[in-house]
Design an enzyme around this catalytic site. Structure first.
Site, PDB file in Angstrom:
ATOM      1  N   ARG A  78       0.855  -1.191   0.000  1.00  0.00           N
ATOM      2  CA  ARG A  78       0.000   0.000   0.000  1.00  0.00           C
ATOM      3  C   ARG A  78       0.892   1.242   0.000  1.00  0.00           C
ATOM      4  O   ARG A  78       1.746   1.398   0.878  1.00  0.00           O
ATOM      5  CB  ARG A  78      -0.905   0.020   1.247  1.00  0.00           C
ATOM      6  CG  ARG A  78      -1.718   1.289   1.331  1.00  0.00           C
ATOM      7  CD  ARG A  78      -2.635   1.370   2.539  1.00  0.00           C
ATOM      8  NE  ARG A  78      -3.235   2.691   2.548  1.00  0.00           N
ATOM      9  CZ  ARG A  78      -3.476   3.414   3.632  1.00  0.00           C
ATOM     10  NH1 ARG A  78      -3.230   2.940   4.835  1.00  0.00           N
ATOM     11  NH2 ARG A  78      -3.993   4.618   3.525  1.00  0.00           N
ATOM     12  N   HIS A 123      -3.211  11.006   0.908  1.00  0.00           N
ATOM     13  CA  HIS A 123      -2.816  10.666   2.279  1.00  0.00           C
ATOM     14  C   HIS A 123      -2.281  11.955   2.924  1.00  0.00           C
ATOM     15  O   HIS A 123      -1.070  12.164   3.003  1.00  0.00           O
ATOM     16  CB  HIS A 123      -1.758   9.565   2.240  1.00  0.00           C
ATOM     17  CG  HIS A 123      -1.534   8.872   3.560  1.00  0.00           C
ATOM     18  ND1 HIS A 123      -1.635   7.505   3.724  1.00  0.00           N
ATOM     19  CD2 HIS A 123      -1.210   9.349   4.783  1.00  0.00           C
ATOM     20  CE1 HIS A 123      -1.379   7.180   4.984  1.00  0.00           C
ATOM     21  NE2 HIS A 123      -1.110   8.283   5.656  1.00  0.00           N
ATOM     22  N   GLU A 168      -7.758   8.215   6.313  1.00  0.00           N
ATOM     23  CA  GLU A 168      -8.125   8.710   7.642  1.00  0.00           C
ATOM     24  C   GLU A 168      -8.730  10.115   7.639  1.00  0.00           C
ATOM     25  O   GLU A 168      -8.134  11.071   8.171  1.00  0.00           O
ATOM     26  CB  GLU A 168      -6.898   8.683   8.569  1.00  0.00           C
ATOM     27  CG  GLU A 168      -6.340   7.297   8.770  1.00  0.00           C
ATOM     28  CD  GLU A 168      -5.291   7.211   9.884  1.00  0.00           C
ATOM     29  OE1 GLU A 168      -4.887   8.267  10.408  1.00  0.00           O
ATOM     30  OE2 GLU A 168      -4.890   6.094  10.222  1.00  0.00           O
ATOM     31  N   ASN A 310      -7.730   1.277   9.802  1.00  0.00           N
ATOM     32  CA  ASN A 310      -6.429   1.554  10.403  1.00  0.00           C
ATOM     33  C   ASN A 310      -6.619   1.505  11.914  1.00  0.00           C
ATOM     34  O   ASN A 310      -7.369   2.316  12.473  1.00  0.00           O
ATOM     35  CB  ASN A 310      -5.921   2.948  10.008  1.00  0.00           C
ATOM     36  CG  ASN A 310      -5.616   3.067   8.523  1.00  0.00           C
ATOM     37  OD1 ASN A 310      -5.734   2.088   7.766  1.00  0.00           O
ATOM     38  ND2 ASN A 310      -5.221   4.251   8.098  1.00  0.00           N
ATOM     39  N   TYR A 312      -4.722   1.306  15.736  1.00  0.00           N
ATOM     40  CA  TYR A 312      -3.487   1.404  16.527  1.00  0.00           C
ATOM     41  C   TYR A 312      -3.686   1.135  18.005  1.00  0.00           C
ATOM     42  O   TYR A 312      -2.839   0.544  18.646  1.00  0.00           O
ATOM     43  CB  TYR A 312      -2.841   2.794  16.347  1.00  0.00           C
ATOM     44  CG  TYR A 312      -2.187   2.931  14.993  1.00  0.00           C
ATOM     45  CD1 TYR A 312      -0.896   2.472  14.773  1.00  0.00           C
ATOM     46  CD2 TYR A 312      -2.875   3.478  13.907  1.00  0.00           C
ATOM     47  CE1 TYR A 312      -0.288   2.559  13.528  1.00  0.00           C
ATOM     48  CE2 TYR A 312      -2.278   3.566  12.655  1.00  0.00           C
ATOM     49  CZ  TYR A 312      -0.983   3.103  12.477  1.00  0.00           C
ATOM     50  OH  TYR A 312      -0.380   3.180  11.240  1.00  0.00           O
ATOM     51  N   GLU A 378      -3.679  -0.422   8.098  1.00  0.00           N
ATOM     52  CA  GLU A 378      -2.565   0.050   8.913  1.00  0.00           C
ATOM     53  C   GLU A 378      -2.687  -0.546  10.302  1.00  0.00           C
ATOM     54  O   GLU A 378      -3.782  -0.574  10.888  1.00  0.00           O
ATOM     55  CB  GLU A 378      -2.558   1.582   9.081  1.00  0.00           C
ATOM     56  CG  GLU A 378      -2.045   2.348   7.911  1.00  0.00           C
ATOM     57  CD  GLU A 378      -2.017   3.857   8.165  1.00  0.00           C
ATOM     58  OE1 GLU A 378      -1.774   4.280   9.313  1.00  0.00           O
ATOM     59  OE2 GLU A 378      -2.251   4.598   7.199  1.00  0.00           O
TER      60      GLU A 378
HETATM   61  C1  GAL Z   1      -1.824   7.068  10.728  1.00  0.00           C
HETATM   62  C2  GAL Z   1      -1.375   7.634   9.397  1.00  0.00           C
HETATM   63  C3  GAL Z   1      -0.013   7.181   8.967  1.00  0.00           C
HETATM   64  C4  GAL Z   1       0.973   7.047  10.109  1.00  0.00           C
HETATM   65  C5  GAL Z   1       0.357   6.320  11.284  1.00  0.00           C
HETATM   66  C6  GAL Z   1       1.249   6.193  12.510  1.00  0.00           C
HETATM   67  O1  GAL Z   1      -2.718   7.939  11.316  1.00  0.00           O
HETATM   68  O2  GAL Z   1      -2.271   7.276   8.391  1.00  0.00           O
HETATM   69  O3  GAL Z   1       0.424   8.050   7.971  1.00  0.00           O
HETATM   70  O4  GAL Z   1       1.557   8.222  10.411  1.00  0.00           O
HETATM   71  O5  GAL Z   1      -0.819   6.938  11.671  1.00  0.00           O
HETATM   72  O6  GAL Z   1       1.102   7.271  13.378  1.00  0.00           O
END
Ligand code: GAL
Length: 473
Positions: A78, A123, A168, A310, A312, A378
């Site tokens: 990607r 992006h 995002e 995405n 985290y 992500e």
């Molecule tokens: C996301 C973003 C990425 C990268 C990632 C880690 O929000 O799409 O570009 O920075 O966080 O913080």
């Protein structure tokens, strides 16, 4: 020791974004984008006033990236197109052939290696010329985006079959136009995020329709949008207030976009209610949350061919405790997320490691948004600077996360079709600059040839990709 097998033809990928890796900010006719402007303004907007001028140098060192991809054995990669590298002023009035050549080389080489490209159109890096005319605050940008999308489909769509329109929109709108800590640095609390997101949603929908109407039959690809979300747990599971706050936390982030696009063309009812009530109390005659017309709702509904998530981290959520003066997104939402002190923190303060949150979020998306095919576009864990090559702790986080993905697939029957690690390379991490390292490959930014070296995580990830299974103790 468990051997956990992934479904056949599971997509294994890694992700990057143009501004974060390419450099070549003014090379070969590229136009300025909002991150060029933002970083060049200095003023500590970014850690140590760093910029993406050079970054990983991928504009010239792209073959080094391909070696990394090959070493990992990825089935998918990607990356994003730099809009202003292709169309320097954002419009199709002038096409920068050198930019087209660059992405053609990249796409052709990926395909020659049997790697499927998943391509993001925007992006976070809007062309500056469009920002000068209002950027995402202006409805006009949605129309220009549609033209840009058509240009990309017609230029690359014979080979690219998986598209993401915008990355995002929550982060882009809130950090770019509400609190201004990301480019374009606009601080318009209570207005900016809603207005810019409104235009992003329309832009996305227009770009999906453009594909559907003019390209899909021939090119047979799929188009979606990448949505980011935390998982949210009520801070006190027995508290009704915390449960309600948790619901608002999801509604104001994931549903803000997923509701219009996957459900009914409109914002979640609670968002509309909260924001219009507050707007009225502030003496405004209309809500700070813009409205979609019926025609627009019909246009927006159903405009994603798969779900890109995405993920985290996770938060424990309760009602907002600090009273904010003046309108703001956070006070409209009336909720706040807290990190559990027991959760391990990765190399960046906001990223608590909570693998089980991903499983819960996947099941939630399945149940709430019509059991779509989901790609995790992500997920990753940062190291702080200086990083260690032997990042066994990080690989542990990846393992735990992949084990949760498998539970989601096998036990919860969520249709997860792929996993993309963020990121292929250490890169320019927005306002954290090069101080935060998300790469599977280390990049030595002090050497002019920017050498890439695999972390332990890369070596282990390659084994998972190769075997299509997780060997997990
Ligand atoms: C996301 C973003 C990425 C990268 C990632 C880690 O929000 O799409 O570009 O920075 O966080 O913080």
């Amino acid at each position: 020791m468990d051997r956990l097998t992934f479904p056949d033809s599971f997509a294994w990928g890694a992700s990057t974004a143009a501004y974060q890796i390419e450099g070549g900010w003014d090379a070969d006719g590229k136009g300025l984008n909002i991150w060029d402007t933002f970083t060049h303004q200095g003023g500590d907007r970014v850690f140590k006033n760093q910029t993406g001028d050079v970054a990983c140098g991928s504009y010239t060192l792209w073959e080094e990236d391909l070696k990394c991809i090959k070493q990992l054995g990825l089935t998918h990669y990607r990356f994003s197109l730099s809009w202003s590298r292709l169309l320097p002023d954002g419009t199709t009035g002038f096409i920068n052939q050198k930019g087209v050549d660059y992405y053609n080389k990249l796409i052709d080489s990926l395909l020659a290696m049997n790697v499927i490209p998943l391509v993001t159109l925007c992006h976070f890096d809007t062309p500056q010329a469009l920002e000068d005319q209002g950027g995402w605050n202006s409805e006009k940008t949605a129309e220009v985006f549609e033209q840009y999308a058509k240009f990309c489909y017609s230029t690359f769509g014979d080979r690219v079959k998986l598209w993401i329109t915008i990355n995002e929109p929550y982060v882009f709108a809130k950090l770019g136009y509400e609190n201004g800590i990301f480019a374009p640095g606009k601080k318009e609390p209570g207005f900016g995020a809603y207005r810019s997101a409104h235009n992003m949603i329309k832009a996305h929908a227009k770009a999906w329709h453009a594909y559907n109407t003019f390209f899909k039959e021939k090119q047979k690809g799929l188009v979606s949008i990448a949505l980011d979300s935390d998982w949210a747990e009520p801070l006190d599971p027995n508290s009704v207030d915390d449960k309600d706050a948790c619901d608002r936390y999801h509604k104001f982030r994931l549903h803000w976009f997923a509701n219009p696009i996957f459900v009914d063309g409109d914002y979640p009812a609670i968002m509309k209610l909260k924001i219009s009530r507050k707007s009225k109390a502030e003496g405004l005659t209309t809500s700070r949350l813009p409205e979609f017309s019926d025609e627009e709702k019909n246009m927006i509904k159903g405009t994603a061919d798969f779900f890109c998530l995405n993920y985290y981290t996770t938060r424990n959520v309760r009602p907002l405790s600090i009273k904010q003066s003046g309108p703001s997104f956070d006070s409209d939402m009336g909720a706040e997320g807290i990190k559990d002190p027991d959760w391990i923190e990765s190399g960046v303060e906001w990223l608590a490691v909570v693998p089980w949150g991903l499983r819960k979020l996947l099941a939630y998306i399945k149940d709430t948004f019509g059991d779509p095919n989901i790609y995790i576009t992500e997920n990753g864990f940062a190291q702080s600077d200086p990083p260690v090559l032997q990042d066994t702790h990080r690989w542990g986080y990846f393992q735990e996360t992949l084990a949760e993905v498998l539970k989601a697939i096998r036990q919860d029957e969520v249709k997860v079709k792929g996993y993309f690690a963020w990121s292929l390379l250490d890169n320019f991490e927005w306002n954290s600059g090069y101080g935060v390292r998300f790469g599977l490959f280390h990049v030595d930014f002090n050497q002019s040839n920017l050498p890439r070296t695999p972390y332990f995580s890369a070596i282990e990830y390659a084994k998972v990709v190769k075997g299509n299974e997780l060997i997990y103790k």
